[in-house]
Design a protein around this motif. Sequence first.
Motif, short mmCIF file in Angstrom:
data_model
loop_
_atom_site.label_atom_id
_atom_site.label_comp_id
_atom_site.label_asym_id
_atom_site.label_seq_id
_atom_site.Cartn_x
_atom_site.Cartn_y
_atom_site.Cartn_z
N ALA A 1 29.02 13.52 -4.63
CA ALA A 1 29.48 13.23 -6.18
C ALA A 1 31.13 13.50 -7.14
CB ALA A 1 28.79 14.68 -6.86
N ASN A 2 31.78 12.71 -6.19
CA ASN A 2 33.44 13.33 -6.65
C ASN A 2 34.17 11.42 -7.06
OD1 ASN A 2 35.59 14.72 -6.94
ND2 ASN A 2 36.59 13.66 -5.13
N ASP B 1 26.38 21.39 -13.43
CA ASP B 1 27.52 21.39 -12.00
C ASP B 1 26.48 20.90 -10.51
OD1 ASP B 1 28.29 23.05 -13.63
OD2 ASP B 1 27.34 24.99 -13.19
N GLU B 2 25.27 21.16 -10.74
CA GLU B 2 24.73 20.18 -9.26
C GLU B 2 23.51 20.10 -9.22
OE1 GLU B 2 26.02 24.50 -6.80
OE2 GLU B 2 24.28 22.80 -5.66
N LYS C 1 26.02 14.52 -11.04
CA LYS C 1 26.11 15.43 -10.57
C LYS C 1 24.92 15.79 -8.91
CE LYS C 1 29.89 17.11 -11.87
NZ LYS C 1 31.09 16.23 -11.32
N TYR D 1 24.57 16.26 -5.18
CA TYR D 1 25.23 16.44 -4.16
C TYR D 1 23.96 16.61 -3.18
CZ TYR D 1 29.30 18.70 -6.28
OH TYR D 1 30.45 18.13 -6.66
#
Lengths: 394, 205
Positions: free
Chosen positions: A248-249, B77-78, B132, B134
């Motif tokens: 996610a970057n 954030d995630e 975001k 992940y």
Amino acid sequence: METENGIVKMTKTFLSYNNIFSSLGLDSETVIENMLQGKTGLKKYEDTSLLPVPFCASRVSSETVNEQFNKIAGASKFTKLEKMLIASLNEVVKASNISLNEKVGLIISTTKGNIDVLEKNSGFPESRAYLSELGKTIQNFFGFKNEAIVLSNACISGVLAISVAKRFISEGKYDHVFITSGDLVSKFILSGFNSFQALSDEPCKPYDKNRVGINLGEVAASVLVTSEENKLSTEAIEILGDSTCNDANHISGPSRTGEGLYRSIKAALNEANLTASQIDYISAHGTATLFNDEMEAIAFNRLGMEKVPLNSLKGYFGHTLGASGLLETIVGMHFMERNVLFYSKGFSDLGVSKEINVIKENESKKLHIFLKTASGFGGCNSAVIFKKQTTNLK
Amino acid sequence: MNKEFKISSYSHIKNQTVSVNGNVLFTDDSEDFTTFIKAAYKFLDTGYSKFFKMDNLSKLAFLAADVLLKQEDLNEDENNIALIFSNKASSLDTDRKHQATIKNDAEYFPSPAIFVYTLPNICLGEISIKHKLYSENSFFIFDRFNPEHLQLYANSLLRSEKSEKVLCGWVDIEENIYEAFLYLVESNGEIEHNTEEIIRLYKIL
């Protein structure tokens, strides 16, 4: 997934019969023997039909491919990649001796498939570039009853294919899944990596401070994934845990904190119910670019795995893209059987900012559990943990 | 007993129309995909400037996902929402653009900005960066929409608790022929997560 007394019972899944069709040999045993003799499949090429500048790569000549394929079938209808995949998978299908019924799946892992048919003189219609066409060609050649599942997820495709096979087996869809994976060193791929200024004309040096860049490679690698313990080869390994996580970057650069790789390994350890110190060996990605190698070193350190012996196999095969994860897993299973920690070719002095234990010389050691990791464009990362089959605990 | 999951929302982008849960959000008469998707981006108040450097497959997938995910109460954030996407043409729309830069020696000029999009899963990376996520990304290729495959795979990720939710679907583009259909699978929702319902939703527009 089966249930017993209301408790979910996970099906065990194993990697069994396998084949590597590469510049280091056309079957797994020959490849391992050549690696033990210190050979590499990398060579320097000056071929302006592929790239205007010299490059170093691991390739299988069309003559070799045709010679092998002609032993199986007439060669004219198939592209080079199709011939490689068929020749590789054929060995695994034969060794497995499984009837290809409704409970047998087929996964094809590739990044670019027959992309070389976009060349104007390829001799094949452009429709061959569609990956579903590649899937149908392989499926029909062997007579698989189920439609081929084509997975194209950048450089983690080969590792992710193992997870996909495991999931379809645990969902009860299949008892056995054959995976075949492959990519070619094409003008398309070479020109793209060269535009990133990432290619080297010398053999690559993963994790080394004198790194020179990456090399590409072509290979076909195939394996049987099965839930049946009577279908296991002597080097078979059990899948204990697996996970895939995005950074996610950034789409073309790895995370500076190794976030996705860190999370993938952590989740795989969790599922396997293991701690980092129980891993005997890491077969890492190690493309030999600074950003990749640094990212891996950071992720392994965050997990407390800096002492675990690791290697990158890119110094033997180059980066074989959608096949690399499966190829490197198969090599890993053979070295597990032989109880050898195998040296990371091209490495001499540490070239990452965190400590990692890159294997410099072959060492005999009892090996039970290994971790395979891969990372790729799009920010994807994958980790799978394997255990040597219990009947094979030499 | 195996846990059952539900479809909580779905989106379509096709025939110059963007819709969520079957309700049209935006429609335009532009036959050119680039013009259409840019107008949709603006109308939907997307506010994400990285959108303009994406290739067409990523623009299509990104916008189809964005209209669904911005309805969710996502963590800043995630988030653990797996992306399981599929299509027929992989990244061929952009592959042909890269091929055009290398086809003759006199005009040989491959560009990293194009080449990076010659992988179908890049669009999943774009969505993951924005929201975001992940979590798992997987991209499969079939010659037609394959609901059975998506349904089995989503169930596996949810049952094994690898993912909290799964965003599944089909995003396919070649020049000005495009189609996106995405749906979100999770514990709660109004629609059964089975192949009949997935097909019904797929065909709703």
